[in-house]
Design an enzyme around this catalytic site. Structure first.
Site, mmCIF file in Angstrom:
data_model
loop_
_atom_site.group_PDB
_atom_site.id
_atom_site.type_symbol
_atom_site.label_atom_id
_atom_site.label_comp_id
_atom_site.label_asym_id
_atom_site.label_seq_id
_atom_site.Cartn_x
_atom_site.Cartn_y
_atom_site.Cartn_z
ATOM 1 N N ASP A 104 -15.238 -21.436 -11.391
ATOM 2 C CA ASP A 104 -14.577 -21.088 -10.128
ATOM 3 C C ASP A 104 -13.104 -20.770 -10.374
ATOM 4 O OD1 ASP A 104 -16.910 -21.881 -8.921
ATOM 5 O OD2 ASP A 104 -16.151 -23.883 -8.424
HETATM 6 N N1 URA Z 1 -19.252 -26.417 -10.967
HETATM 7 C C1 URA Z 1 -18.357 -26.082 -10.029
HETATM 8 O O1 URA Z 1 -18.415 -26.554 -8.904
HETATM 9 N N2 URA Z 1 -17.401 -25.230 -10.370
HETATM 10 C C2 URA Z 1 -17.275 -24.692 -11.593
HETATM 11 O O2 URA Z 1 -16.364 -23.913 -11.823
HETATM 12 C C3 URA Z 1 -18.217 -25.058 -12.557
HETATM 13 C C4 URA Z 1 -19.200 -25.922 -12.228
#
Ligand code: URA
Length: 238
Positions: A104
């Site tokens: 993310d």
């Molecule tokens: N899980 C999440 O919530 N975000 C990420 O970036 C990776 C795994």
């Protein structure tokens, strides 16, 4: 997979135009057989291409590890946000590297890039069961009931079922989470399902590969030995 004519022109055998005549003449073999069609697709890592009997090397397989900082989206292009591609040195950007999976925008940590489609597929596929370990700072404190709920396979608030995962509480507001799949916002949503809202998230490892002391925002190329480890990833983890 790459087209035969692209592989030959990238390797400097001849221009795309000249290649038509060369191919027609029967000067090129793939795995010992004459191939006259430049559009044929092949796997440069596995298929043996020869021009007038000499081996033609395909593009070098590259795997990069980035310690991703927050604020960059995992995408090759974005109309609004800065992308992780901006963090890759110019010399690598021409090599058709793509991010493997996704972090993310606000997540930090280990993100791989490769020009090897087969490897990317293996690492992402939940069937391969590659373990991804995260460190999280969150609201509340994780306890035994949370650990058991993760181990049993959580149900997210929208009803999505997750594969069994490992939650290791590290004290007040801190935990380590290990998952083998990569659903959208997976770790954040799993933690929220237990009321442990994530405030900070960092991916620390993927299979046997760890971030270790790669500084935030830095990139390094993996060695052939490390790539072999990645390929054997499901045989022995973390
Ligand atoms: N899980 C999440 O919530 N975000 C990420 O970036 C990776 C795994």
């Amino acid at each position: 997979m790459i087209r035969l004519d692209k592989l030959l022109s990238d390797a400097g055998v001849a221009s795309r135009r000249e290649l038509k005549t060369i191919l027609k003449s029967g000067a090129v073999t793939v795995n010992g057989r004459i191939v006259t069609d430049g559009a044929v697709k092949l796997d440069p890592a596995a298929d043996q291409v020869r021009f007038r009997g000499e081996a033609v090397e395909g593009p070098r397989r590259i795997v990069l590890m980035l310690h991703k900082p927050a604020g960059f989206v995992t995408s090759t292009e974005d109309p609004r946000d800065r992308t992780v591609m901006e963090l890759i040195p110019e010399s690598y950007r021409r090599q058709s590297l793509v991010p493997v999976g996704r972090l993310d925008k606000e997540t930090e940590g280990l993100l791989l890039f490769t020009n090897d489609g087969d490897l990317a597929h293996r690492l992402i596929s939940p069937k391969q069961g590659v373990e991804k370990r995260y460190y999280a700072k969150h609201e509340g404190t994780a306890g035994e009931a949370d650990v058991r709920a993760f181990a049993a396979g959580l149900e997210l608030r929208d009803g999505t079922r997750c594969l069994p995962a490992v939650l290791r509480p590290l004290g007040a507001g801190e935990s380590e989470i290990t998952v083998t799949e990569g659903k959208y916002h997976q770790v954040r949503r799993m933690m929220s399902a237990r009321g442990l809202h994530v405030r900070y998230l960092r991916r620390e490892s993927e299979g046997l590969l760890r971030l270790e002391n790669l500084p935030l925002g830095e990139v390094r190329e993996l060695s052939e030995e490390e790539i072999v480890l990645l390929y054997n990833i499901h045989k022995g983890q973390n």
